[in-house]
Design a protein around this motif. Structure first.
Motif, mmCIF file in Angstrom:
data_model
loop_
_atom_site.group_PDB
_atom_site.id
_atom_site.type_symbol
_atom_site.label_atom_id
_atom_site.label_comp_id
_atom_site.label_asym_id
_atom_site.label_seq_id
_atom_site.Cartn_x
_atom_site.Cartn_y
_atom_site.Cartn_z
ATOM 1 N N ARG A 46 52.050 76.018 22.250
ATOM 2 C CA ARG A 46 53.002 77.142 22.270
ATOM 3 C C ARG A 46 53.419 77.521 20.841
ATOM 4 O O ARG A 46 53.543 78.689 20.515
ATOM 5 C CB ARG A 46 54.217 76.775 23.104
ATOM 6 N N LEU A 47 53.631 76.512 20.002
ATOM 7 C CA LEU A 47 53.978 76.785 18.609
ATOM 8 C C LEU A 47 52.884 77.616 17.947
ATOM 9 O O LEU A 47 53.164 78.632 17.299
ATOM 10 C CB LEU A 47 54.177 75.469 17.840
ATOM 11 N N PHE A 48 51.631 77.218 18.129
ATOM 12 C CA PHE A 48 50.514 77.931 17.515
ATOM 13 C C PHE A 48 50.350 79.335 18.098
ATOM 14 O O PHE A 48 49.969 80.266 17.386
ATOM 15 C CB PHE A 48 49.213 77.152 17.681
ATOM 16 N N ALA A 49 50.645 79.503 19.369
ATOM 17 C CA ALA A 49 50.532 80.821 20.002
ATOM 18 C C ALA A 49 51.666 81.746 19.575
ATOM 19 O O ALA A 49 51.440 82.919 19.285
ATOM 20 C CB ALA A 49 50.521 80.668 21.522
ATOM 21 N N PRO A 58 45.136 71.561 8.837
ATOM 22 C CA PRO A 58 43.725 71.758 8.486
ATOM 23 C C PRO A 58 42.751 71.457 9.626
ATOM 24 O O PRO A 58 41.749 72.146 9.775
ATOM 25 C CB PRO A 58 43.499 70.792 7.313
ATOM 26 N N LYS A 59 43.059 70.447 10.451
ATOM 27 C CA LYS A 59 42.170 70.083 11.569
ATOM 28 C C LYS A 59 42.102 71.165 12.633
ATOM 29 O O LYS A 59 41.133 71.259 13.370
ATOM 30 C CB LYS A 59 42.681 68.812 12.254
ATOM 31 N N PHE A 60 43.158 71.966 12.721
ATOM 32 C CA PHE A 60 43.278 72.911 13.835
ATOM 33 C C PHE A 60 43.091 74.367 13.441
ATOM 34 O O PHE A 60 42.825 75.206 14.299
ATOM 35 C CB PHE A 60 44.658 72.786 14.499
ATOM 36 N N LYS A 61 43.256 74.686 12.169
ATOM 37 C CA LYS A 61 43.392 76.088 11.772
ATOM 38 C C LYS A 61 42.172 76.956 12.066
ATOM 39 O O LYS A 61 42.314 78.164 12.210
ATOM 40 C CB LYS A 61 43.810 76.216 10.313
ATOM 41 N N PRO A 85 41.697 79.476 20.466
ATOM 42 C CA PRO A 85 42.692 79.013 21.441
ATOM 43 C C PRO A 85 42.104 78.070 22.493
ATOM 44 O O PRO A 85 42.735 77.082 22.856
ATOM 45 C CB PRO A 85 43.206 80.322 22.062
ATOM 46 N N ALA A 86 40.897 78.338 22.946
ATOM 47 C CA ALA A 86 40.260 77.465 23.946
ATOM 48 C C ALA A 86 39.964 76.089 23.348
ATOM 49 O O ALA A 86 40.150 75.061 24.017
ATOM 50 C CB ALA A 86 38.983 78.106 24.465
ATOM 51 N N GLU A 87 39.514 76.068 22.110
ATOM 52 C CA GLU A 87 39.232 74.794 21.455
ATOM 53 C C GLU A 87 40.523 74.004 21.216
ATOM 54 O O GLU A 87 40.546 72.778 21.364
ATOM 55 C CB GLU A 87 38.504 75.017 20.130
ATOM 56 N N LEU A 88 41.593 74.714 20.843
ATOM 57 C CA LEU A 88 42.888 74.052 20.668
ATOM 58 C C LEU A 88 43.334 73.419 21.981
ATOM 59 O O LEU A 88 43.814 72.283 22.007
ATOM 60 C CB LEU A 88 43.951 75.045 20.187
ATOM 61 N N GLN A 89 43.170 74.150 23.063
ATOM 62 C CA GLN A 89 43.585 73.700 24.390
ATOM 63 C C GLN A 89 42.901 72.393 24.773
ATOM 64 O O GLN A 89 43.523 71.521 25.373
ATOM 65 C CB GLN A 89 43.273 74.787 25.420
ATOM 66 N N SER A 90 41.647 72.256 24.415
ATOM 67 C CA SER A 90 40.892 71.066 24.826
ATOM 68 C C SER A 90 40.806 69.994 23.739
ATOM 69 O O SER A 90 40.180 68.957 23.953
ATOM 70 C CB SER A 90 39.486 71.475 25.267
#
Length: 147
Positions: free
Chosen positions: A32-35, A45-48, A52-57
């Protein structure tokens, strides 16, 4: 801003729901923070570069969410006597990770929203107490950011 024993007890009662699924709630908070605050993603750096689908999983998002919830659990259980826990956290987030203090305010708002969605009996009193506890946390960690 001090909190009474009664306010801390309300926080801990509500937070017990978060403790029952720390990785799941933590993951939901980060997603939610990222959205809602896309700019925060650049501090991870690992997430940037993930969709959104990749973040979710992502297991890494879930793992970091667990870290966030566990640290807040530790802080809340100290009922305001948390300076020793906050100093190293502030140092790592301000100096190593370069996380702006405002991001703590953003995630605090997100935490209350996610809790309100996931906890059926998280009413106005619980929300007010958790907001206040998160404000105490953010204010107190900010003191170490400045030093």
């Amino acid at each position: 801003m001090a909190m009474s024993e009664g306010e801390w007890n309300v926080v801990l009662k509500a937070w017990a729901h978060v403790e029952s699924d720390p990785a799941g709630i933590g993951q939901a908070v980060l997603l939610r923070l990222f959205a809602d605050h896309k700019e925060t993603l650049s501090s991870f750096p690992k997430f940037k570069n993930l969709s959104p689908a990749e973040l979710q999983s992502s297991g890494d998002v879930r793992a970091h969410g667990l870290i966030v919830v566990n640290k807040l659990t530790e802080v809340f259980k100290k009922k305001g006597e948390h300076a020793n826990s906050l100093k190293p956290l502030a140092e790592s987030h301000s100096k190593k990770h370069k996380i702006p203090i405002q991001y703590f305010e953003m995630i605090s708002d997100v935490i209350v929203k996610v809790m309100a969605e996931k906890i059926a009996d998280f009413g106005a009193d619980g929300q007010a107490a958790v907001r206040k506890a998160l404000k105490v946390f953010t204010t107190d960690i900010g003191i170490f950011y400045e030093s």
